[in-house]
Design a protein around this motif. Structure first.
Motif, PDB file in Angstrom:
ATOM      1  N   ALA A 396       0.812  -1.213   0.000  1.00 60.70           N
ATOM      2  CA  ALA A 396       0.000   0.000   0.000  1.00 60.70           C
ATOM      3  C   ALA A 396       0.844   1.262   0.000  1.00 60.70           C
ATOM      4  O   ALA A 396       0.290   2.378   0.023  1.00 60.70           O
ATOM      5  CB  ALA A 396      -0.924  -0.004   1.210  1.00 60.70           C
ATOM      6  N   GLY A 397       2.195   1.135   0.016  1.00 58.23           N
ATOM      7  CA  GLY A 397       3.062   2.298  -0.099  1.00 58.23           C
ATOM      8  C   GLY A 397       3.755   2.710   1.184  1.00 58.23           C
ATOM      9  O   GLY A 397       4.449   3.733   1.204  1.00 58.23           O
ATOM     10  N   LEU A 398       3.640   1.953   2.286  1.00 57.92           N
ATOM     11  CA  LEU A 398       4.298   2.324   3.532  1.00 57.92           C
ATOM     12  C   LEU A 398       5.755   1.893   3.491  1.00 57.92           C
ATOM     13  O   LEU A 398       6.073   0.746   3.139  1.00 57.92           O
ATOM     14  CB  LEU A 398       3.579   1.665   4.722  1.00 57.92           C
ATOM     15  N   ASP A 399       6.647   2.794   3.848  1.00 60.47           N
ATOM     16  CA  ASP A 399       8.086   2.528   3.878  1.00 60.47           C
ATOM     17  C   ASP A 399       8.435   1.968   5.269  1.00 60.47           C
ATOM     18  O   ASP A 399       8.317   2.685   6.273  1.00 60.47           O
ATOM     19  CB  ASP A 399       8.860   3.821   3.591  1.00 60.47           C
ATOM     20  N   ILE A 400       8.864   0.692   5.319  1.00 64.54           N
ATOM     21  CA  ILE A 400       9.168   0.041   6.595  1.00 64.54           C
ATOM     22  C   ILE A 400      10.616  -0.430   6.574  1.00 64.54           C
ATOM     23  O   ILE A 400      11.045  -1.100   5.625  1.00 64.54           O
ATOM     24  CB  ILE A 400       8.243  -1.170   6.860  1.00 64.54           C
ATOM     25  N   ALA A 401      11.363  -0.100   7.630  1.00 65.47           N
ATOM     26  CA  ALA A 401      12.754  -0.564   7.786  1.00 65.47           C
ATOM     27  C   ALA A 401      12.806  -1.538   8.952  1.00 65.47           C
ATOM     28  O   ALA A 401      12.166  -1.321  10.003  1.00 65.47           O
ATOM     29  CB  ALA A 401      13.683   0.630   8.030  1.00 65.47           C
ATOM     30  N   PHE A 402      13.604  -2.597   8.803  1.00 68.07           N
ATOM     31  CA  PHE A 402      13.692  -3.654   9.818  1.00 68.07           C
ATOM     32  C   PHE A 402      15.109  -3.717  10.359  1.00 68.07           C
ATOM     33  O   PHE A 402      16.091  -3.576   9.610  1.00 68.07           O
ATOM     34  CB  PHE A 402      13.308  -5.012   9.221  1.00 68.07           C
ATOM     35  N   ASP A 403      15.222  -3.977  11.690  1.00 71.48           N
ATOM     36  CA  ASP A 403      16.543  -4.102  12.313  1.00 71.48           C
ATOM     37  C   ASP A 403      16.426  -5.114  13.466  1.00 71.48           C
ATOM     38  O   ASP A 403      15.891  -4.796  14.528  1.00 71.48           O
ATOM     39  CB  ASP A 403      17.017  -2.746  12.841  1.00 71.48           C
ATOM     40  N   GLY A 404      16.917  -6.335  13.248  1.00 76.54           N
ATOM     41  CA  GLY A 404      16.868  -7.363  14.276  1.00 76.54           C
ATOM     42  C   GLY A 404      17.177  -8.719  13.701  1.00 76.54           C
ATOM     43  O   GLY A 404      17.275  -8.889  12.470  1.00 76.54           O
ATOM     44  N   ALA A 405      17.383  -9.703  14.584  1.00 78.44           N
ATOM     45  CA  ALA A 405      17.688 -11.067  14.157  1.00 78.44           C
ATOM     46  C   ALA A 405      16.397 -11.750  13.744  1.00 78.44           C
ATOM     47  O   ALA A 405      15.510 -11.969  14.582  1.00 78.44           O
ATOM     48  CB  ALA A 405      18.359 -11.831  15.293  1.00 78.44           C
ATOM     49  N   PRO A 406      16.277 -12.116  12.463  1.00 79.08           N
ATOM     50  CA  PRO A 406      15.003 -12.682  11.986  1.00 79.08           C
ATOM     51  C   PRO A 406      14.720 -14.079  12.515  1.00 79.08           C
ATOM     52  O   PRO A 406      13.578 -14.527  12.472  1.00 79.08           O
ATOM     53  CB  PRO A 406      15.168 -12.680  10.461  1.00 79.08           C
ATOM     54  N   GLY A 407      15.724 -14.782  13.009  1.00 78.58           N
ATOM     55  CA  GLY A 407      15.507 -16.157  13.457  1.00 78.58           C
ATOM     56  C   GLY A 407      15.054 -16.294  14.902  1.00 78.58           C
ATOM     57  O   GLY A 407      14.869 -17.416  15.385  1.00 78.58           O
ATOM     58  N   THR A 408      14.853 -15.200  15.621  1.00 80.03           N
ATOM     59  CA  THR A 408      14.427 -15.270  17.018  1.00 80.03           C
ATOM     60  C   THR A 408      13.027 -15.877  17.115  1.00 80.03           C
ATOM     61  O   THR A 408      12.115 -15.486  16.378  1.00 80.03           O
ATOM     62  CB  THR A 408      14.437 -13.878  17.667  1.00 80.03           C
ATOM     63  N   GLU A 409      12.857 -16.809  18.031  1.00 84.88           N
ATOM     64  CA  GLU A 409      11.557 -17.471  18.218  1.00 84.88           C
ATOM     65  C   GLU A 409      10.925 -17.007  19.529  1.00 84.88           C
ATOM     66  O   GLU A 409      11.560 -17.037  20.581  1.00 84.88           O
ATOM     67  CB  GLU A 409      11.722 -18.992  18.242  1.00 84.88           C
ATOM     68  N   VAL A 410       9.675 -16.568  19.462  1.00 86.20           N
ATOM     69  CA  VAL A 410       8.963 -16.075  20.633  1.00 86.20           C
ATOM     70  C   VAL A 410       7.800 -17.024  20.966  1.00 86.20           C
ATOM     71  O   VAL A 410       7.265 -17.709  20.087  1.00 86.20           O
ATOM     72  CB  VAL A 410       8.438 -14.642  20.420  1.00 86.20           C
TER      73      VAL A 410
END
Length: 521
Positions: A396-410
């Motif tokens: 839909a046009g939202l600019d999102i930046a990610f910063d973190g370990a993607p493999g973390t399990e919660v």
């Protein structure tokens, strides 16, 4: 409705009966095992042994005098004789056989000694009530409190043992029962105790002493101690009743107070859950605490339902009123309207129906989020859930930046985590304004995942910050907002053992999500 049977006893009655049963059991055991009767038999045996020892000593002295010998004391070593009869293992033998004529007359020396002892035996019997016989070395009676003088008792097992130098004691059945009251000097036991001791002069057995006596019956013994037993029974009853009353007071009173509060809550009354008096046992306190917590939860739930119903009715009232008005206009004036006017009214009706549909969908999501369920619903990989939740907003046009370990399990169900993140991203799109950017940062901190979703938008006013998680509160109602998204997100986080909060004093809007991390083996 659950009803309590009226025939069930109260705690006081149960405790009183239990205490009385504990009092009755020992008495019943004494009666069944005949322990007390054995004690009475041993008491009689002990008395007869003492009397027989004295008579044997007197007969020995008289025999030595009649024989013209020195009546010096015998050996000085101790030779105690203890009672040994026990009804638990000693049999009750048949009545003793009758005395029979002897083969030879009694020994003259023993007969002379017995003649001097006979008046003593008669006088002693007036006090002891025991039957007494003294025999010579052949078992011929030389002194007796009965009519056996001159007859032989050698055929009696106890006498034969004593003439062989061995003391003996037996329990024998009585020939016939003698009626005896509880306070009579005659004893009513159906058996007699027989004790035989040898009479010795040095190493030589010069005769035997045979004594017999009926022991006291259990009824007579209890009658003799009736006042003491009555006092003891009264004391035990008082103690049992006091203990039962104390325990019932300390246990049942708090339970009764809790039951009164529970009945008041069950009847629909709103009562203040007050702290009840502590009891003497932990279980009663735990019950009181559990009932109090349950009543408090019910009070909060009732308030929640009341507020929720009011909010739902308010939210549904506006679109329903608009929908009803548009339909009434179409019904009354649709024929005179232009095609464009009818299309506008129908578009308005469709918009209201879609809003009602969104409200119903969100209400179902909120109900599922607030329904209690186990926390161990599985685990979610943060990277995968983040990708799935962010995809529609990015499209839909939202600019999102990610910063973190993607493999973390919660420790949260994947669909629940996706739901929380989707709501947070939708919140940025609806409220941050055009051109706003979103940044998502997460990291593990001591077994907890801390995830922050922030934006560069216009932020949230101070007045709205306090209501941001309230149900049905929204500033984007015209854009289709229902005001339920953040309430659902917080409920999903709390159901998983986490939390969702708005971080104060930050540019734009920043939400802080905390979830437990799945421990790795």
């Amino acid at each position: 409705m659950l009803t309590v049977p009226r025939r069930k006893p109260r705690i006081l009655v149960v405790l009183l009966l239990a205490n009385l049963a504990l009092l009755v059991l020992p008495l019943g055991g004494l009666w069944m095992l005949r322990l007390y009767e054995s004690a009475l038999v041993r008491q009689t045996e002990t008395e007869l042994i003492s009397q027989a020892a004295i008579i044997a000593a007197a007969q020995r002295a008289a025999w030595l005098r009649a024989a013209g010998q020195d009546a010096a004391p015998q050996a000085t070593d101790w030779a105690p004789r203890f009672a040994s009869l026990d009804l638990a293992h000693d049999p009750i033998l048949p009545p003793p056989p009758d005395a029979v004529p002897p083969e030879q007359p009694a020994d003259p020396v023993a007969r002379a000694a017995g003649a001097t002892l006979a008046p003593v035996l008669a006088e002693a019997q007036r006090v002891t009530l025991a039957a007494m016989r003294v025999t010579d070395q052949a078992g011929v009676v030389v002194a007796s409190t009965g009519s056996e003088t001159g007859l032989s008792l050698r055929g009696l097992e106890e006498v034969a043992a004593a003439l062989a130098g061995q003391p003996a004691a037996r329990v024998r059945a009585r020939r016939e029962a003698v009626p005896a009251g509880a306070d009579s000097i005659s004893r009513a036991a159906p058996f007699r105790v027989f004790v035989a001791l040898p009479v010795q002069a040095g190493d030589r057995v010069i005769g035997a002493v045979l004594l017999s006596r009926t022991p006291s019956s259990l009824r007579q013994a209890l009658h003799g101690k009736r006042w003491e037993l009555a006092a003891l029974t009264l004391a035990m009853l008082i103690v049992a009743g006091g203990l039962a009353g104390f325990i019932a007071y300390t246990v049942s009173r708090p339970i009764r107070a809790v039951a009164d509060q529970a009945r008041a809550v069950a009847s629909g009354a709103r009562v203040e859950v007050r702290r009840v008096r502590r009891s003497a046992v932990r279980e009663a306190d735990e019950l009181a605490a559990a009932i109090g917590a349950m009543a408090d939860t019910l009070e909060h739930r009732a308030a929640y339902i009341s507020d929720f119903a009011a909010a739902v009715s308010h939210e549904f009232k506006t679109p329903l009123a608009a929908l009803r008005g548009a339909l009434e206009l179409l019904q009354d004036h649709g024929a005179g309207m232009t095609a464009q006017e009818r299309a506008n009214f129908l578009a308005q009706c469709m918009e209201d129906v879609q809003r009602l549909d969104r409200l119903v969908t969100r209400l179902l999501d909120l109900a599922r989020a607030e329904t209690p369920h186990p926390h161990d619903a599985g685990g979610a990989i943060i990277g995968q859930a983040m990708h799935d939740a962010a995809a529609p907003s990015i499209a839909a046009g939202l600019d999102i930046a990610f910063d973190g370990a993607p493999g973390t399990e919660v420790a949260i169900a994947p669909e629940a985590l996706r739901g929380i993140l989707t709501i947070l991203f939708d919140n940025v799109r609806q409220h941050a304004g055009p051109g706003a950017q979103c940044r998502v940062v997460w990291a593990e901190d001591g077994g907890t995942l801390r995830l922050r979703v922030s934006d560069t938008g216009r932020g949230i006013s101070g007045a709205n910050r306090r209501r941001i998680f309230d149900r049905f509160f929204t500033t984007a109602r015209e854009a289709g907002g229902t005001g339920l998204g953040l309430a659902i997100a917080r409920s999903l986080a709390e159901a998983a053992g986490g939390a969702l909060d708005l971080v104060p004093d930050t540019p734009g809007a920043t939400f802080d999500l905390r979830l437990p991390v799945v421990p790795h083996a």
